[in-house]
Write a protein that holds these residues in place. Structure first.
Motif, PDB file in Angstrom:
ATOM      1  N   ARG A   1      16.710   1.175  -4.088  1.00 32.41           N
ATOM      2  CA  ARG A   1      17.362   1.011  -2.777  1.00 32.41           C
ATOM      3  C   ARG A   1      16.266   1.012  -1.714  1.00 32.41           C
ATOM      4  NH1 ARG A   1      21.319   5.297  -2.425  1.00 32.41           N
ATOM      5  NH2 ARG A   1      22.559   3.908  -3.722  1.00 32.41           N
ATOM      6  N   VAL A   2      16.187  -0.076  -0.949  1.00 25.26           N
ATOM      7  CA  VAL A   2      15.072  -0.284  -0.027  1.00 25.26           C
ATOM      8  C   VAL A   2      15.566  -0.242   1.421  1.00 25.26           C
ATOM      9  CG1 VAL A   2      13.206  -1.854   0.600  1.00 25.26           C
ATOM     10  CG2 VAL A   2      13.967  -1.730  -1.781  1.00 25.26           C
ATOM     11  N   TYR A   3      14.795   0.463   2.253  1.00 23.61           N
ATOM     12  CA  TYR A   3      15.058   0.558   3.690  1.00 23.61           C
ATOM     13  C   TYR A   3      13.825   0.083   4.453  1.00 23.61           C
ATOM     14  CZ  TYR A   3      18.833   3.826   2.465  1.00 23.61           C
ATOM     15  OH  TYR A   3      19.957   4.400   1.952  1.00 23.61           O
ATOM     16  N   PHE A   4      14.037  -0.730   5.500  1.00 23.26           N
ATOM     17  CA  PHE A   4      12.949  -1.115   6.392  1.00 23.26           C
ATOM     18  C   PHE A   4      13.540  -1.681   7.671  1.00 23.26           C
ATOM     19  CE2 PHE A   4      13.851  -4.854   3.873  1.00 23.26           C
ATOM     20  CZ  PHE A   4      13.717  -5.934   4.734  1.00 23.26           C
TER      21      PHE A   4
ATOM     22  N   GLU B   1       0.877  -1.168   0.000  1.00 20.95           N
ATOM     23  CA  GLU B   1       0.000   0.000   0.000  1.00 20.95           C
ATOM     24  C   GLU B   1       0.913   1.216   0.000  1.00 20.95           C
ATOM     25  OE1 GLU B   1      -2.388  -0.045   3.542  1.00 20.95           O
ATOM     26  OE2 GLU B   1      -3.333  -1.943   3.029  1.00 20.95           O
ATOM     27  N   ILE B   2       0.810   2.044  -1.011  1.00 23.02           N
ATOM     28  CA  ILE B   2       1.644   3.248  -1.062  1.00 23.02           C
ATOM     29  C   ILE B   2       1.094   4.271  -0.075  1.00 23.02           C
ATOM     30  CG2 ILE B   2       2.367   5.190  -2.501  1.00 23.02           C
ATOM     31  CD1 ILE B   2       2.576   3.217  -4.833  1.00 23.02           C
ATOM     32  N   ILE B   3       1.999   4.847   0.711  1.00 21.00           N
ATOM     33  CA  ILE B   3       1.665   5.868   1.694  1.00 21.00           C
ATOM     34  C   ILE B   3       1.915   7.257   1.098  1.00 21.00           C
ATOM     35  CG2 ILE B   3       2.261   6.840   3.951  1.00 21.00           C
ATOM     36  CD1 ILE B   3       3.224   3.916   4.674  1.00 21.00           C
TER      37      ILE B   3
ATOM     38  N   PHE C   1       5.821   3.088   1.751  1.00 21.84           N
ATOM     39  CA  PHE C   1       4.738   2.135   1.541  1.00 21.84           C
ATOM     40  C   PHE C   1       4.718   1.093   2.646  1.00 21.84           C
ATOM     41  CE2 PHE C   1       8.504   0.615  -0.556  1.00 21.84           C
ATOM     42  CZ  PHE C   1       8.515  -0.763  -0.410  1.00 21.84           C
ATOM     43  N   TRP C   2       3.585   0.426   2.765  1.00 24.30           N
ATOM     44  CA  TRP C   2       3.461  -0.752   3.616  1.00 24.30           C
ATOM     45  C   TRP C   2       3.693  -1.958   2.740  1.00 24.30           C
ATOM     46  CZ3 TRP C   2       3.222  -0.400   8.715  1.00 24.30           C
ATOM     47  CH2 TRP C   2       2.684   0.747   9.306  1.00 24.30           C
ATOM     48  N   LEU C   3       4.564  -2.857   3.161  1.00 16.83           N
ATOM     49  CA  LEU C   3       4.735  -4.141   2.487  1.00 16.83           C
ATOM     50  C   LEU C   3       4.061  -5.186   3.363  1.00 16.83           C
ATOM     51  CD1 LEU C   3       6.120  -5.436  -0.024  1.00 16.83           C
ATOM     52  CD2 LEU C   3       7.911  -6.171   1.556  1.00 16.83           C
ATOM     53  N   MET C   4       3.299  -6.060   2.720  1.00 18.00           N
ATOM     54  CA  MET C   4       2.529  -7.052   3.444  1.00 18.00           C
ATOM     55  C   MET C   4       2.662  -8.403   2.773  1.00 18.00           C
ATOM     56  SD  MET C   4      -0.673  -4.473   3.442  1.00 18.00           S
ATOM     57  CE  MET C   4      -0.445  -4.450   1.693  1.00 18.00           C
ATOM     58  N   GLY C   5       2.469  -9.445   3.540  1.00 16.31           N
ATOM     59  CA  GLY C   5       2.463 -10.781   2.975  1.00 16.31           C
ATOM     60  C   GLY C   5       2.320 -11.823   4.059  1.00 16.31           C
TER      61      GLY C   5
ATOM     62  N   VAL D   1       4.899  -4.188   7.196  1.00 18.18           N
ATOM     63  CA  VAL D   1       6.069  -3.401   7.583  1.00 18.18           C
ATOM     64  C   VAL D   1       6.134  -2.139   6.739  1.00 18.18           C
ATOM     65  CG1 VAL D   1       8.596  -3.419   7.727  1.00 18.18           C
ATOM     66  CG2 VAL D   1       7.319  -5.490   8.221  1.00 18.18           C
ATOM     67  N   ARG D   2       6.394  -1.019   7.403  1.00 17.64           N
ATOM     68  CA  ARG D   2       6.552   0.252   6.701  1.00 17.64           C
ATOM     69  C   ARG D   2       7.948   0.302   6.091  1.00 17.64           C
ATOM     70  NH1 ARG D   2       3.905   5.844   8.413  1.00 17.64           N
ATOM     71  NH2 ARG D   2       4.806   7.140   6.766  1.00 17.64           N
ATOM     72  N   MET D   3       8.006   0.712   4.822  1.00 20.17           N
ATOM     73  CA  MET D   3       9.269   0.728   4.083  1.00 20.17           C
ATOM     74  C   MET D   3       9.420   2.028   3.316  1.00 20.17           C
ATOM     75  SD  MET D   3       9.441  -3.046   2.449  1.00 20.17           S
ATOM     76  CE  MET D   3      10.264  -4.263   3.402  1.00 20.17           C
TER      77      MET D   3
END
Length: 185
Positions: free
Chosen positions: A130-133, A75-77, A90-94, A112-114
């Motif tokens: 480049r991803v941060y979480f 879900e894009i924030i 965004f929120w990543l879910m699974g 998780v918020r990323m």
């Protein structure tokens, strides 16, 4: 590119469309379309200090993460622009349905918020995601299925912890060996 120079609106719109298409194609698991957004696929996953460089490495990353989380979605924030990037919160879910490295599936859901930085070169080509979480937030959610008060859960939890430790290797020097920028302007 001067970090204070923001490109014209039409460039920002084109970047934004590419990034949103990239996100959409990832959810659809259309890897050919996702990879087509890069001239050379390149992911940097900062929490694990890993780099996936090139078509085969990025496809391997997709395979591993979607085997672990086949229903992965987001879900894009917020979406922001900078001189050389589109920044997406965004929120990543699974749901953990397959092995994550050496960690057996727990069946637990995560959210998780990323933040992802989609970096563009001087020719407006996407050159890096480049991803941060916060990995602890994710792990806490994945491992919450283990009942710590029950000794029968301890062997599974110990195996999961060993699996997590096995996933933490030597940081990729492309992420670890950094040079501070000259900000004297």
């Amino acid at each position: 590119m001067d970090p204070l120079d923001i490109p014209p609106a039409e460039v920002l719109r084109a970047r934004q469309k590419l990034v949103l298409d990239h996100f959409h194609d990832e959810v659809r698991q259309d890897w050919d379309d996702v990879l087509a957004t890069f001239p050379h696929p390149h992911y940097e996953i900062v929490p694990t200090m890993t780099v996936h460089d090139g078509d085969a490495a990025v496809r391997g990353y997709y395979d591993e993460t979607r085997r672990a989380f086949p229903d992965q979605d987001h879900e894009i924030i917020a979406l922001r622009h900078s001189s050389d990037a589109v920044i997406v919160e965004f929120w990543l879910m699974g749901t953990h349905r397959g092995p994550l490295g050496k960690v057996a599936p727990t069946g637990q859901r995560f959210r998780v918020r990323m933040t992802a930085y989609f970096l563009f070169d001087e020719n407006e080509r996407l050159v890096c995601e480049r991803v941060y979480f916060d990995t602890l937030t994710m792990l806490r959610q994945l491992l919450r299925g283990y009942e710590l008060r029950k000794p029968s859960s301890w062997p599974k939890l110990a195996k999961a912890v060993r699996g997590l430790l096995a996933m933490s290797g030597t940081p990729d020097p492309r992420l670890a060996d950094t040079t501070p920028p000259d900000l004297r302007g």
